[in-house]
Scaffold this motif. Structure first.
Motif, short mmCIF file in Angstrom:
data_model
loop_
_atom_site.label_atom_id
_atom_site.label_comp_id
_atom_site.label_asym_id
_atom_site.label_seq_id
_atom_site.Cartn_x
_atom_site.Cartn_y
_atom_site.Cartn_z
N ALA A 14 0.84 -1.19 0.00
CA ALA A 14 0.00 0.00 0.00
C ALA A 14 0.88 1.25 0.00
O ALA A 14 1.89 1.31 0.71
CB ALA A 14 -0.92 0.00 1.20
N THR A 87 -3.87 1.46 -2.95
CA THR A 87 -4.52 0.98 -1.73
C THR A 87 -5.04 -0.44 -1.96
O THR A 87 -5.09 -0.92 -3.10
CB THR A 87 -5.69 1.88 -1.33
OG1 THR A 87 -6.77 1.66 -2.25
CG2 THR A 87 -5.30 3.35 -1.36
N ARG A 88 -5.45 -1.09 -0.87
CA ARG A 88 -5.95 -2.46 -1.00
C ARG A 88 -7.18 -2.51 -1.90
O ARG A 88 -7.44 -3.51 -2.55
CB ARG A 88 -6.27 -3.03 0.37
CG ARG A 88 -5.05 -3.27 1.23
CD ARG A 88 -5.40 -3.95 2.52
NE ARG A 88 -5.98 -5.28 2.28
CZ ARG A 88 -6.41 -6.08 3.23
NH1 ARG A 88 -6.39 -5.68 4.50
NH2 ARG A 88 -6.89 -7.27 2.95
N THR A 91 -6.80 -3.59 -5.55
CA THR A 91 -6.53 -4.98 -5.90
C THR A 91 -7.59 -5.49 -6.86
O THR A 91 -8.79 -5.41 -6.59
CB THR A 91 -6.52 -5.85 -4.63
OG1 THR A 91 -5.41 -5.48 -3.81
CG2 THR A 91 -6.41 -7.32 -4.99
N THR A 115 -2.13 -6.86 -6.99
CA THR A 115 -2.47 -7.13 -5.61
C THR A 115 -1.74 -6.14 -4.72
O THR A 115 -0.52 -6.02 -4.79
CB THR A 115 -2.09 -8.56 -5.21
OG1 THR A 115 -2.74 -9.49 -6.08
CG2 THR A 115 -2.50 -8.85 -3.77
N SER A 117 -0.94 -5.06 -0.91
CA SER A 117 -0.94 -5.57 0.46
C SER A 117 -0.80 -4.42 1.45
O SER A 117 -0.22 -3.38 1.13
CB SER A 117 0.22 -6.55 0.65
OG SER A 117 1.46 -5.88 0.48
N SER A 118 -1.36 -4.62 2.62
CA SER A 118 -1.29 -3.56 3.64
C SER A 118 -0.03 -3.69 4.48
O SER A 118 0.68 -4.67 4.41
CB SER A 118 -2.52 -3.63 4.54
OG SER A 118 -2.60 -4.90 5.13
#
Length: 118
Positions: A14, A87-88, A91, A115, A117-118
């Motif tokens: 992210a 940001t997520r 995705t 994709t 990821s945080s």
């Protein structure tokens, strides 16, 4: 017929950035729009960005303005999607598309997974 091949997807944290590429197989194939769409798991495919081939003008999904940029390289017959501050919620599988007429997008790539990821 024209084939569209996307590349550049992957896993990113992210806040990071990715640039997607879409190469068209036929440089001379007529096109009205080139665009990017995305489809998140369990959701409908949605419009991301569009470039009018003759003028170079661009149009974006309102919620993505300022973070995503569509551009082209005529010499490479390639369209790009620069994605920043991911940001997520970004995705999804991202698809490149070509509209040979103004009415609709009629050629699609196979998609590339992004994709975040945080």
């Amino acid at each position: 017929q024209v084939q569209l091949v996307e590349s550049g997807g992957g896993l990113v944290q992210a806040g990071g950035s990715l640039r997607l590429s879409c190469a068209a197989s036929d440089r001379t194939f007529g096109r009205y729009f080139m665009g990017w769409f995305r489809q998140a798991p369990g959701k409908e495919r949605e419009f991301v960005a569009q470039l009018t081939w003759s003028t170079g003008s661009t149009y974006y999904r309102d919620s993505l303005k300022g973070r995503f940029t569509i551009s082209r390289d005529n010499a490479k017959n390639t369209v790009y999607l620069q994605m920043n501050n991911l940001t997520r919620e970004d995705t999804a599988v991202y698809f490149c598309a070509l509209a040979s007429r103004a009415a609709k997008y009629d050629y699609w790539g196979q998609g590339t997974q992004v994709t975040v990821s945080s």
